[in-house]
Design an enzyme around this catalytic site. Structure first.
Site, PDB file in Angstrom:
ATOM      1  N   ASP A 176       0.863  -1.186   0.000  1.00 21.21           N
ATOM      2  CA  ASP A 176       0.000   0.000   0.000  1.00 21.21           C
ATOM      3  C   ASP A 176       0.900   1.236   0.000  1.00 21.21           C
ATOM      4  OD1 ASP A 176      -3.076   0.627   0.596  1.00 21.21           O
ATOM      5  OD2 ASP A 176      -1.825   2.131   1.592  1.00 21.21           O
ATOM      6  N   GLU A 219      -4.843   2.432  -3.964  1.00 19.85           N
ATOM      7  CA  GLU A 219      -3.380   2.516  -4.019  1.00 19.85           C
ATOM      8  C   GLU A 219      -2.770   1.247  -3.422  1.00 19.85           C
ATOM      9  OE1 GLU A 219      -5.380   4.428  -2.140  1.00 19.85           O
ATOM     10  OE2 GLU A 219      -4.434   5.047  -0.264  1.00 19.85           O
TER      11      GLU A 219
END
Ligand SMILES: [Mg+2]
Length: 300
Positions: A176, A219
């Protein structure tokens, strides 16, 4: 990625040398790339199966016969979409039916008419290419050109089965990006998209051909590493982390860092596998970001 102008590759599998040579001549003349194998065993050990667009397969061969080989190829995720045409002396209806039941797309008996066989091959290749194109559109994340969430989930489930069946190691990396919201807020969403694209390109470059990378969420990225133990997967994750940290952006103040979790499958279900890896990722987030936490380090 599909290259429309690439030559199609056809693998001819026959224990009869003369048939193989004849097929080689007929197919090369049509500008196909031709590869030859003389046994089922040779095909199963083949490194390049992924690049094959169609297989012409004999049935009566010593060792693994054509039916068995066809079944094996249809079982594997990597090869199940390759169209297989049986090319055989067996002409009884029940043998043909058996061939189709194994997953073959067509069945041609020897002696065969070369032009008719070529016409069949052309049609099957066209169908295969169209199918590949549609599949690619359905499986890819449009922005990053990595696989999308639903494909990754399906693929992970397949890889877990493979790993359990063959007793191979299977590792998972979840990544992430750190502070992505701030990047978007500061530099705008367009720049945020560019960051995602550039980082995706880095991930693609750093993994092996057999690894599978996808965009799992906004993301968040996920990488499946078949045949890979925890320490090797950890090395890959660390390499991605350090590479992304070194990326240079137009705005020199910007540093992109990421957090990651790495876990190697023990006996978990798909959901447990993802959850454990995700827990490690959040441990990385909660202990300062810009780091990778692996399964061993939290005592799983
Ligand atoms: Mg034979």
């Amino acid at each position: 990625m599909i290259d429309k102008n690439a030559r199609s590759s056809i693998l001819v599998v026959d224990d009869d040398y003369e048939i193989s040579q004849l097929m080689y001549c007929i197919l090369s003349e049509e500008n196909y790339h031709v590869e030859i194998a003389s046994s089922g065993k040779q095909v199963l050990n083949y490194k390049n199966l992924k690049s094959i667009d169609l297989i012409l397969l004999d049935i009566n061969m010593p060792g693994i016969n054509g039916y068995e080989l066809c079944n094996k190829l249809k079982e594997s995720y990597e090869t199940k979409e390759i169209p297989i045409i049986f090319l055989t002396g067996n002409s009884l209806p029940e043998e043909k039916i058996k061939g189709f039941n194994c997953g073959a797309i067509d069945y041609v008996t020897k002696p065969f008419n070369g032009s008719e066989l070529l016409a069949r091959i052309r049609n099957h290749l066209e169908l295969k290419h169209n199918k590949d194109r549609l599949k690619e559109m359905a499986l890819m994340d449009g922005l990053t050109r990595l696989y999308n969430h639903s494909y990754m989930h399906e693929r992970l489930s397949e890889e877990i089965s493979n790993s359990k069946r063959h007793k191979h190691k299977l590792s998972l990396i979840m990544i992430d990006l750190d502070n992505f919201k701030e990047i978007n807020d500061t530099y705008g969403h367009k720049f945020g998209d560019l960051v995602l694209q550039k980082i995706s390109a880095s991930i693609k470059e750093l993994i092996r051909e057999e690894d599978v990378a996808g965009r799992y969420g906004g993301e968040e990225f996920i990488i499946i590493l078949p045949n890979t133990d925890l320490s090797s997967a950890l090395k890959v994750a660390e390499k991605i982390r350090s590479t992304v940290k070194k990326l240079v952006w137009n705005n020199e103040n910007l540093k992109t860092t990421l957090s990651g979790g790495v876990y190697s499958l023990e006996d978990e279900s798909i959901n447990e596998f993802i959850e454990k890896t995700d827990t490690l990722l959040y441990k990385a987030k909660n202990t300062g970001k810009d780091r990778i936490v692996s399964g061993l380090s939290v005592g799983f």
